[in-house]
Motif scaffolding. Structure first.
Motif, PDB file in Angstrom:
ATOM      1  N   SER A  85       2.727   2.001   8.062  1.00  0.00           N
ATOM      2  CA  SER A  85       3.020   1.350   6.791  1.00  0.00           C
ATOM      3  C   SER A  85       4.458   1.631   6.387  1.00  0.00           C
ATOM      4  CB  SER A  85       2.060   1.870   5.711  1.00  0.00           C
ATOM      5  OG  SER A  85       2.330   1.283   4.459  1.00  0.00           O
ATOM      6  N   SER A  87       7.844   2.028   3.928  1.00  0.00           N
ATOM      7  CA  SER A  87       8.060   2.929   2.782  1.00  0.00           C
ATOM      8  C   SER A  87       7.839   2.253   1.433  1.00  0.00           C
ATOM      9  CB  SER A  87       9.486   3.492   2.839  1.00  0.00           C
ATOM     10  OG  SER A  87      10.444   2.440   2.790  1.00  0.00           O
ATOM     11  N   GLN A  88       7.934   0.933   1.367  1.00  0.00           N
ATOM     12  CA  GLN A  88       7.797   0.235   0.085  1.00  0.00           C
ATOM     13  C   GLN A  88       6.433  -0.436  -0.098  1.00  0.00           C
ATOM     14  OE1 GLN A  88      11.123  -2.450  -0.399  1.00  0.00           O
ATOM     15  NE2 GLN A  88      12.645  -0.846   0.007  1.00  0.00           N
ATOM     16  N   GLN A  90       2.776  -0.894  -1.205  1.00  0.00           N
ATOM     17  CA  GLN A  90       1.931  -0.346  -2.263  1.00  0.00           C
ATOM     18  C   GLN A  90       0.518  -0.916  -2.143  1.00  0.00           C
ATOM     19  OE1 GLN A  90       3.780  -1.092  -6.067  1.00  0.00           O
ATOM     20  NE2 GLN A  90       5.561   0.173  -5.618  1.00  0.00           N
ATOM     21  N   GLY A  91      -0.463  -0.077  -2.423  1.00  0.00           N
ATOM     22  CA  GLY A  91      -1.848  -0.524  -2.425  1.00  0.00           C
ATOM     23  C   GLY A  91      -2.553  -0.425  -1.085  1.00  0.00           C
ATOM     24  N   ARG A  93      -2.685   1.917   2.821  1.00  0.00           N
ATOM     25  CA  ARG A  93      -2.247   3.113   3.537  1.00  0.00           C
ATOM     26  C   ARG A  93      -2.802   3.092   4.951  1.00  0.00           C
ATOM     27  NH1 ARG A  93      -5.847   8.207   1.261  1.00  0.00           N
ATOM     28  NH2 ARG A  93      -7.882   7.183   1.361  1.00  0.00           N
ATOM     29  N   GLU A 151       1.902  -8.555   0.482  1.00  0.00           N
ATOM     30  CA  GLU A 151       1.767  -8.652  -0.975  1.00  0.00           C
ATOM     31  C   GLU A 151       0.608  -9.549  -1.402  1.00  0.00           C
ATOM     32  OE1 GLU A 151       5.490 -10.014  -2.411  1.00  0.00           O
ATOM     33  OE2 GLU A 151       6.581  -8.171  -1.875  1.00  0.00           O
TER      34      GLU A 151
END
Length: 367
Positions: A85, A87-88, A90-91, A93, A151
């Motif tokens: 994953s 570094s940026q 989100q949500g 892992r 996203e």
């Protein structure tokens, strides 16, 4: 099926190699198992270790016609587990079980405002790759998912839902889009021509919308599977005239709607003949460009509507995931053959040359 314990162990111990196996398209009817670099991910991207990737008819047509440049790695009905994953991100892992849509529209352009998402320039860009020109990448051990897909097009698989069931989310979305475009009313009769996995899914969704479904196919074995899925009105196209049988089942009128789930253009005329005056014909499998002869008076004088539906709809993303994850329909049960990546060429050959006993064919790398 991966358990939470397996996912946790994966987070702690699984290392991403530098190279992997992939089924690489090299030209017309030429797919080879090769060793290629594992894609590197950017800050907003993830890398998925592929568990299951379904073989879609559109990929088979690209391989057979040479409509796309080589080399490429196809496959877009993908589920798996996040192996790396950015570094940026989100949500999500490492270790999360996910499925991925390979197309997502921009939401801002002329076509998006008119809800014709498959014609959006951003939608036409493929956001998943295993290397080379982005083409889905599911026929490989690892797939890189680009940031705009992460996203809005990456979906976590709930506990208790298998990777195989989850791999149906994207194709179910495309079928749901076609069924909704027909605006079926309860009690209408729908003929589904072709009872491969897509035809059966179309029929199941039409029945779910309240329609009476008639299924036709050349293979009795496939009609048996349709009946097992509660599509009880069937026509063996190898033994009977489908148009006449459908009219006999509808007081001579013909079906209110026909869905053509077979790629051959020669069946378009039959579909038009099988639908009643003022009815609708949905072309679902006609993804290769060509020419066909139709009776224009059937559209003008008989007021029959010829329609098309292509790819998925972002507006149906939530509904399609709920439908597949909720287990209302056992889509996983449509899988007839599971091939390891080492036998991907054989898998693609069988999918391109279906047999009476073959239904959904999937490739399962690394598992």
């Amino acid at each position: 099926m991966a358990t939470l314990m397996q996912a946790s162990a994966y987070r702690k111990h699984s290392a991403v190699p530098t190279h992997m196996q992939a089924a690489v398209y090299r030209g017309i009817d030429d797919v080879r198992l090769e060793t290629v670099p594992v894609p590197e991910v950017g800050p907003g991207e993830v890398l998925i270790r592929v568990h299951t990737c379904g073989i879609c008819g559109t990929d088979l047509k690209k391989i057979h016609t040479g409509s796309h440049s080589a080399p490429r790695i196809f496959g877009h009905e993908t589920s798996g587990i996040i192996a790396a994953s950015g570094s940026q991100v989100q949500g999500f892992r490492v270790g999360d079980r996910v499925m991925v849509f390979h197309h997502i529209p921009c939401g801002q352009c002329y076509y998006c405002h008119r809800k014709v998402f498959a014609q959006c320039p951003m939608y036409k860009k493929v956001g998943c790759t295993a290397g080379f020109e982005p083409s889905g990448g599911g026929f490989a051990e690892f797939v890189r998912v680009m940031d705009w897909i992460v996203e809005r097009g990456l979906v976590k698989i709930p506990e208790g839902v298998s990777f195989e069931q989850a791999a149906f989310v994207e194709p179910v979305n495309t079928c749901l889009k076609a069924v909704e475009a027909l605006r079926l009313e309860a009690g209408e009769t729908v003929l589904v021509i072709g009872q491969g996995p897509i035809g059966i899914i179309l029929g199941l969704l039409a029945r779910r919308a309240g329609a009476r479904v008639i299924a036709s196919d050349l293979y009795q074995q496939r009609l048996t599977i349709s009946k097992a899925n509660q599509i009880t009105d069937t026509v063996d196209a190898s033994q009977a005239d489908v148009v006449q049988e459908v009219r006999a089942l509808t007081e001579g009128r013909g079906a209110d709607a026909v869905m053509l789930a077979v790629g051959g253009n020669g069946l378009i005329r039959s579909a038009m003949d099988a639908v009643r005056y003022g009815g609708r014909v949905m072309l679902f499998a006609q993804t290769a460009r060509g020419e066909v002869t139709i009776d224009p008076a059937a559209v003008c004088v008989d007021e029959k509507t010829l329609m098309g539906s292509y790819s998925a709809s972002v507006e149906l993303q939530a509904e399609s995931t709920r439908l597949v994850f909720g287990g209302e329909i056992d889509f996983e049960g449509l899988i007839s053959h599971r091939f390891p990546l080492s036998e991907a060429v054989e898998a693609l050959h069988l999918a391109a040359n279906p047999r009476p006993h073959s239904m959904k064919i999937v490739i399962q790398p690394s598992w």
